[in-house]
Design an enzyme around this catalytic site. Sequence first.
Site, mmCIF file in Angstrom:
data_model
loop_
_atom_site.group_PDB
_atom_site.id
_atom_site.type_symbol
_atom_site.label_atom_id
_atom_site.label_comp_id
_atom_site.label_asym_id
_atom_site.label_seq_id
_atom_site.Cartn_x
_atom_site.Cartn_y
_atom_site.Cartn_z
ATOM 1 N N ASP A 24 0.929 -1.111 -0.117
ATOM 2 C CA ASP A 24 -0.013 -0.001 -0.080
ATOM 3 C C ASP A 24 1.101 1.063 -0.025
ATOM 4 O O ASP A 24 1.530 1.483 0.934
ATOM 5 C CB ASP A 24 -0.789 0.118 1.276
ATOM 6 C CG ASP A 24 -1.741 1.052 1.080
ATOM 7 O OD1 ASP A 24 -1.478 2.453 0.777
ATOM 8 O OD2 ASP A 24 -3.065 1.015 1.791
ATOM 9 N N HIS A 25 0.996 1.793 -1.215
ATOM 10 C CA HIS A 25 2.257 2.701 -1.126
ATOM 11 C C HIS A 25 1.911 4.123 -0.208
ATOM 12 O O HIS A 25 3.006 4.633 -0.180
ATOM 13 C CB HIS A 25 2.194 3.403 -2.837
ATOM 14 C CG HIS A 25 1.348 4.437 -3.116
ATOM 15 N ND1 HIS A 25 -0.129 4.050 -3.438
ATOM 16 C CD2 HIS A 25 1.273 5.754 -3.295
ATOM 17 C CE1 HIS A 25 -0.582 5.266 -3.598
ATOM 18 N NE2 HIS A 25 0.134 6.077 -3.703
ATOM 19 N N HIS B 151 -5.812 2.876 1.498
ATOM 20 C CA HIS B 151 -4.889 3.834 2.018
ATOM 21 C C HIS B 151 -5.796 4.649 3.134
ATOM 22 O O HIS B 151 -4.986 4.853 3.940
ATOM 23 C CB HIS B 151 -4.905 5.096 0.802
ATOM 24 C CG HIS B 151 -4.432 4.334 -0.551
ATOM 25 N ND1 HIS B 151 -3.420 3.493 -0.581
ATOM 26 C CD2 HIS B 151 -4.869 4.622 -1.787
ATOM 27 C CE1 HIS B 151 -3.096 3.419 -1.873
ATOM 28 N NE2 HIS B 151 -3.839 3.595 -2.729
HETATM 29 C C1 BG6 Z 1 -3.826 4.787 -6.294
HETATM 30 C C2 BG6 Z 1 -5.357 4.782 -6.841
HETATM 31 O O1 BG6 Z 1 -3.710 3.555 -5.164
HETATM 32 O O2 BG6 Z 1 -3.532 6.182 -5.439
HETATM 33 C C3 BG6 Z 1 -5.310 6.287 -7.538
HETATM 34 O O3 BG6 Z 1 -5.679 3.659 -7.680
HETATM 35 C C4 BG6 Z 1 -5.047 7.409 -7.046
HETATM 36 O O4 BG6 Z 1 -6.746 6.204 -8.132
HETATM 37 C C5 BG6 Z 1 -3.657 7.232 -6.260
HETATM 38 O O5 BG6 Z 1 -5.141 8.461 -7.548
HETATM 39 C C6 BG6 Z 1 -3.194 8.296 -5.267
HETATM 40 O O6 BG6 Z 1 -2.009 8.079 -4.735
HETATM 41 P P1 BG6 Z 1 -1.158 9.371 -4.473
HETATM 42 O O7 BG6 Z 1 0.228 9.046 -4.080
HETATM 43 O O8 BG6 Z 1 -0.947 10.247 -5.432
HETATM 44 O O9 BG6 Z 1 -1.945 10.081 -3.278
#
Ligand code: BG6
Length: 495
Positions: free
Chosen positions: A181-182, A244
């Site tokens: 989960d980044h 997230h």
């Molecule tokens: C991803 C989603 O996991 O996270 C995207 O699939 C979303 O829809 C993105 O735009 C948001 O990530 P960040 O790092 O740009 O907040």
Amino acid sequence: ATSDPTIFIIFGGTGDLNARKLAPALYNLFLDGWMPKKFSIIGTGRTKMSDEEFRTKLLEDINQFSRSGKAEKEKWDEFIKNVYYQVSDAKDAETYKEFGKRIDAHNAEWKAKANVIYYLAVAPEFFPIITTNIAKAKLAEDKKRVRIVIEKPFGHDLESAQELNKLISSLYDDCQIYLIDHYLGKETVQNIMAFRFANSILEPIWNRNFIEHVQISVTEQLGVQDRGPYYEGSGALRDMIQNHLLQLLCFVAMEAPNSFNAEELRNRKVDVLKAMRKFTPEDVRTSAVRGQYGPGWIQGEEVPGYRQETKVDPNSNTETFAAIKFFVDNWRWHGVPFYVRTGKRMHQSASTITIQFKDVPHLVFPAEATDSWQQNRLIISIQPEMSIRLQVQAKRPGIDMVLNTVDMVFDYKGTYTNEAPEAYETLLLDTMAGDQTLFMRGDQVEAAWDLIMPILKTWEGKKSLSFPNYSADSWGPEVAEALIARDGFHWFTLP
Ligand code: BG6
């Protein structure tokens, strides 16, 4: 970090994630001296391509997406000689034999046994076949050295997540499985733990006695772009909240871990998910709202509504916005609402966590002396602004006793000169080092699915008659305002 020789095998090597995130992250780790001396990156996919063509593509990607800007020739040459491409067919045993040969060749050349990291940056329907075939080819026997990294979405609902978990755990040891989960790799998200558990002043007030409510808001200006086919089957609840936003909630709500240890930390987070109140159909009606964007203007540019996006059903029922009121039923959080919201094509791109503290028990100043009835607020801004603000009341200089809200600010920009790494840099480095602290665990993913299933089911079973119900460049549908206004609050946004 690790000095162990390492081989990355990236499935989906020609795909978008590798171009935008993985390759730039590996390159920046290399520039900053974090890559082991001996490493190799093998991109793989169905497209036929030579090593040379793959390398040229990555150079273009890095020039476009790397935080360090355009690649410098000397460093680039040094990096790229470790990068290869192999055409593959995920279903074909021969593909995996080829990987085996390449790994053996590297090991022989390096006179060492390398760590091997299989990174699945592919559509989820390939997870079972690839994980099965790696194991079948006996490429995962070395539990200490072989790891497998799986991107989201992990499952489409509770049942499919359970099935996938079952399969993967039958093939790999837990210590080999890295579910990404980044958000967990983001600098400001990791700092929530430092902030909460390395400062003694917060713990006494971090509970229902002092906190009125919590807001977690992740809004994006971007629309779905060319991801229509994926997003149609997903929606905001699956795409953002199941992973997230619930992870952010866990960081805010978790008990202090005994140590900064992967299992310990993940146990404390699962505790939160398990304590969260399950929704009845009636709760879904009163505590969860959805939205879908219509057309509008964003930064001077006319943008289409969701239903007009490419490869999206013109009558689509998919939500691009969701706001939910959760409760964590334990001693610490009894009665404290956690409002979460996320949406695309919103007025601002901003991820913030707002902790609203209770009012003073008795206001000694006349009402006209104060400009705000909510006196203390802590705002953890995750992105794009990276800061923590504590809002307090102060006397405005002047003859009269007039109070206003002022911010005590810890701002990354003003405090640190070094640039924060991207989330994927941190996470890739952790996979090399064998550290699972910032990765999801299977039971955690299941607990999150379990929690949102009643909402998913209700929404899928009932078409929203009001879609689209917010225009691009707005703060989402009116029902989201109503959800929180009913309790006497409003959504907080940074100016
Ligand atoms: C991803 C989603 O996991 O996270 C995207 O699939 C979303 O829809 C993105 O735009 C948001 O990530 P960040 O790092 O740009 O907040």
